[in-house]
Design a protein around this motif. Structure first.
Motif, PDB file in Angstrom:
ATOM      1  N   SER A  25      95.656  46.902  32.847  1.00  0.00           N
ATOM      2  CA  SER A  25      94.571  47.227  33.775  1.00  0.00           C
ATOM      3  C   SER A  25      94.666  46.386  35.034  1.00  0.00           C
ATOM      4  O   SER A  25      94.501  46.901  36.152  1.00  0.00           O
ATOM      5  CB  SER A  25      93.210  46.991  33.109  1.00  0.00           C
ATOM      6  N   GLU A  26      94.920  45.115  34.880  1.00  0.00           N
ATOM      7  CA  GLU A  26      95.066  44.217  36.032  1.00  0.00           C
ATOM      8  C   GLU A  26      96.211  44.676  36.929  1.00  0.00           C
ATOM      9  O   GLU A  26      96.081  44.725  38.152  1.00  0.00           O
ATOM     10  CB  GLU A  26      95.314  42.794  35.555  1.00  0.00           C
ATOM     11  N   SER A  27      97.331  45.029  36.336  1.00  0.00           N
ATOM     12  CA  SER A  27      98.487  45.493  37.095  1.00  0.00           C
ATOM     13  C   SER A  27      98.162  46.793  37.835  1.00  0.00           C
ATOM     14  O   SER A  27      98.510  46.956  39.007  1.00  0.00           O
ATOM     15  CB  SER A  27      99.672  45.697  36.154  1.00  0.00           C
ATOM     16  N   TYR A  28      97.503  47.715  37.169  1.00  0.00           N
ATOM     17  CA  TYR A  28      97.143  48.990  37.782  1.00  0.00           C
ATOM     18  C   TYR A  28      96.233  48.783  38.989  1.00  0.00           C
ATOM     19  O   TYR A  28      96.469  49.338  40.066  1.00  0.00           O
ATOM     20  CB  TYR A  28      96.459  49.892  36.754  1.00  0.00           C
ATOM     21  N   GLU A  33      95.012  48.314  44.889  1.00  0.00           N
ATOM     22  CA  GLU A  33      94.549  47.484  46.000  1.00  0.00           C
ATOM     23  C   GLU A  33      95.626  47.366  47.073  1.00  0.00           C
ATOM     24  O   GLU A  33      95.347  47.501  48.276  1.00  0.00           O
ATOM     25  CB  GLU A  33      94.155  46.104  45.481  1.00  0.00           C
ATOM     26  N   ILE A  34      96.864  47.140  46.668  1.00  0.00           N
ATOM     27  CA  ILE A  34      97.969  47.034  47.613  1.00  0.00           C
ATOM     28  C   ILE A  34      98.155  48.360  48.350  1.00  0.00           C
ATOM     29  O   ILE A  34      98.364  48.383  49.570  1.00  0.00           O
ATOM     30  CB  ILE A  34      99.267  46.597  46.906  1.00  0.00           C
ATOM     31  N   ARG A  35      98.057  49.470  47.635  1.00  0.00           N
ATOM     32  CA  ARG A  35      98.196  50.786  48.267  1.00  0.00           C
ATOM     33  C   ARG A  35      97.101  51.004  49.314  1.00  0.00           C
ATOM     34  O   ARG A  35      97.364  51.494  50.415  1.00  0.00           O
ATOM     35  CB  ARG A  35      98.143  51.888  47.217  1.00  0.00           C
ATOM     36  N   ALA A  36      95.864  50.619  48.984  1.00  0.00           N
ATOM     37  CA  ALA A  36      94.755  50.771  49.929  1.00  0.00           C
ATOM     38  C   ALA A  36      94.953  49.881  51.159  1.00  0.00           C
ATOM     39  O   ALA A  36      94.695  50.309  52.287  1.00  0.00           O
ATOM     40  CB  ALA A  36      93.432  50.445  49.243  1.00  0.00           C
ATOM     41  N   ASN A  38      97.818  48.822  52.358  1.00  0.00           N
ATOM     42  CA  ASN A  38      98.943  49.394  53.089  1.00  0.00           C
ATOM     43  C   ASN A  38      98.496  50.603  53.914  1.00  0.00           C
ATOM     44  O   ASN A  38      98.823  50.713  55.098  1.00  0.00           O
ATOM     45  CB  ASN A  38     100.045  49.787  52.105  1.00  0.00           C
ATOM     46  N   ASP A  39      97.745  51.514  53.305  1.00  0.00           N
ATOM     47  CA  ASP A  39      97.258  52.696  54.017  1.00  0.00           C
ATOM     48  C   ASP A  39      96.325  52.310  55.158  1.00  0.00           C
ATOM     49  O   ASP A  39      96.401  52.878  56.252  1.00  0.00           O
ATOM     50  CB  ASP A  39      96.540  53.639  53.052  1.00  0.00           C
ATOM     51  N   GLY A  40      95.448  51.349  54.930  1.00  0.00           N
ATOM     52  CA  GLY A  40      94.535  50.897  55.973  1.00  0.00           C
ATOM     53  C   GLY A  40      95.274  50.275  57.146  1.00  0.00           C
ATOM     54  O   GLY A  40      94.894  50.462  58.299  1.00  0.00           O
ATOM     55  N   CYS A  41      96.315  49.547  56.861  1.00  0.00           N
ATOM     56  CA  CYS A  41      97.107  48.920  57.915  1.00  0.00           C
ATOM     57  C   CYS A  41      97.788  49.987  58.770  1.00  0.00           C
ATOM     58  O   CYS A  41      97.816  49.891  59.989  1.00  0.00           O
ATOM     59  CB  CYS A  41      98.131  47.973  57.305  1.00  0.00           C
ATOM     60  N   HIS A  42      98.326  51.017  58.121  1.00  0.00           N
ATOM     61  CA  HIS A  42      98.972  52.092  58.861  1.00  0.00           C
ATOM     62  C   HIS A  42      97.963  52.858  59.722  1.00  0.00           C
ATOM     63  O   HIS A  42      98.292  53.295  60.818  1.00  0.00           O
ATOM     64  CB  HIS A  42      99.688  53.058  57.917  1.00  0.00           C
ATOM     65  N   LYS A  43      96.736  53.008  59.221  1.00  0.00           N
ATOM     66  CA  LYS A  43      95.704  53.739  59.966  1.00  0.00           C
ATOM     67  C   LYS A  43      95.340  53.041  61.277  1.00  0.00           C
ATOM     68  O   LYS A  43      94.981  53.702  62.242  1.00  0.00           O
ATOM     69  CB  LYS A  43      94.455  53.924  59.121  1.00  0.00           C
ATOM     70  N   VAL A  44      95.400  51.727  61.302  1.00  0.00           N
ATOM     71  CA  VAL A  44      95.068  50.995  62.533  1.00  0.00           C
ATOM     72  C   VAL A  44      96.311  50.737  63.378  1.00  0.00           C
ATOM     73  O   VAL A  44      96.250  50.018  64.362  1.00  0.00           O
ATOM     74  CB  VAL A  44      94.336  49.662  62.234  1.00  0.00           C
ATOM     75  N   GLY A  45      97.426  51.333  62.995  1.00  0.00           N
ATOM     76  CA  GLY A  45      98.651  51.209  63.770  1.00  0.00           C
ATOM     77  C   GLY A  45      99.413  49.918  63.539  1.00  0.00           C
ATOM     78  O   GLY A  45     100.221  49.507  64.364  1.00  0.00           O
ATOM     79  N   GLY A  46      99.197  49.295  62.424  1.00  0.00           N
ATOM     80  CA  GLY A  46      99.872  48.035  62.116  1.00  0.00           C
ATOM     81  C   GLY A  46     101.111  48.222  61.266  1.00  0.00           C
ATOM     82  O   GLY A  46     101.419  49.310  60.800  1.00  0.00           O
ATOM     83  N   PRO A  48     102.557  46.723  57.839  1.00  0.00           N
ATOM     84  CA  PRO A  48     102.211  45.894  56.681  1.00  0.00           C
ATOM     85  C   PRO A  48     103.372  45.001  56.252  1.00  0.00           C
ATOM     86  O   PRO A  48     104.522  45.417  56.251  1.00  0.00           O
ATOM     87  CB  PRO A  48     101.876  46.906  55.591  1.00  0.00           C
ATOM     88  N   ILE A  49     103.035  43.771  55.912  1.00  0.00           N
ATOM     89  CA  ILE A  49     104.013  42.825  55.369  1.00  0.00           C
ATOM     90  C   ILE A  49     103.491  42.405  53.995  1.00  0.00           C
ATOM     91  O   ILE A  49     102.384  41.887  53.881  1.00  0.00           O
ATOM     92  CB  ILE A  49     104.194  41.615  56.295  1.00  0.00           C
ATOM     93  N   LEU A  50     104.295  42.643  52.993  1.00  0.00           N
ATOM     94  CA  LEU A  50     103.883  42.388  51.624  1.00  0.00           C
ATOM     95  C   LEU A  50     104.926  41.547  50.913  1.00  0.00           C
ATOM     96  O   LEU A  50     106.118  41.861  50.956  1.00  0.00           O
ATOM     97  CB  LEU A  50     103.705  43.713  50.878  1.00  0.00           C
TER      98      LEU A  50
END
Length: 66
Positions: A25-28, A33-36, A38-46, A48-50
């Motif tokens: 569950s923690e891994s899922y 969270e990482i996907r959200a 990443n998507d939010g960063c792309h939406k603001v034109g950024g 992402p560095i992970l």
């Protein structure tokens, strides 16, 4: 099998199953969270560095650079 041995074995198996479920569950939710992020960063034109660390990728560092 004695009742004490059966009880001890049952508790051990149940504990193992609960541990596996909680780690899964923690891994899922970490992946979600990482996907959200990443998507939010792309939406603001950024860009992402992970950086993911550790077993199962439960520890990570995220930043969004424009």
């Amino acid at each position: 099998m004695k009742i004490n041995t059966r009880l001890f074995l049952s508790i051990g198996i149940l504990s193992l199953a609960i541990t596996i479920f909680l780690i899964g569950s923690e891994s899922y939710f970490t992946r979600q969270e990482i996907r959200a992020l990443n998507d939010g960063c792309h939406k603001v034109g950024g860009n992402p560095i992970l950086e993911v660390e550790g077993f199962l990728g439960l520890n990570y560092y995220f930043s969004c650079e424009k």
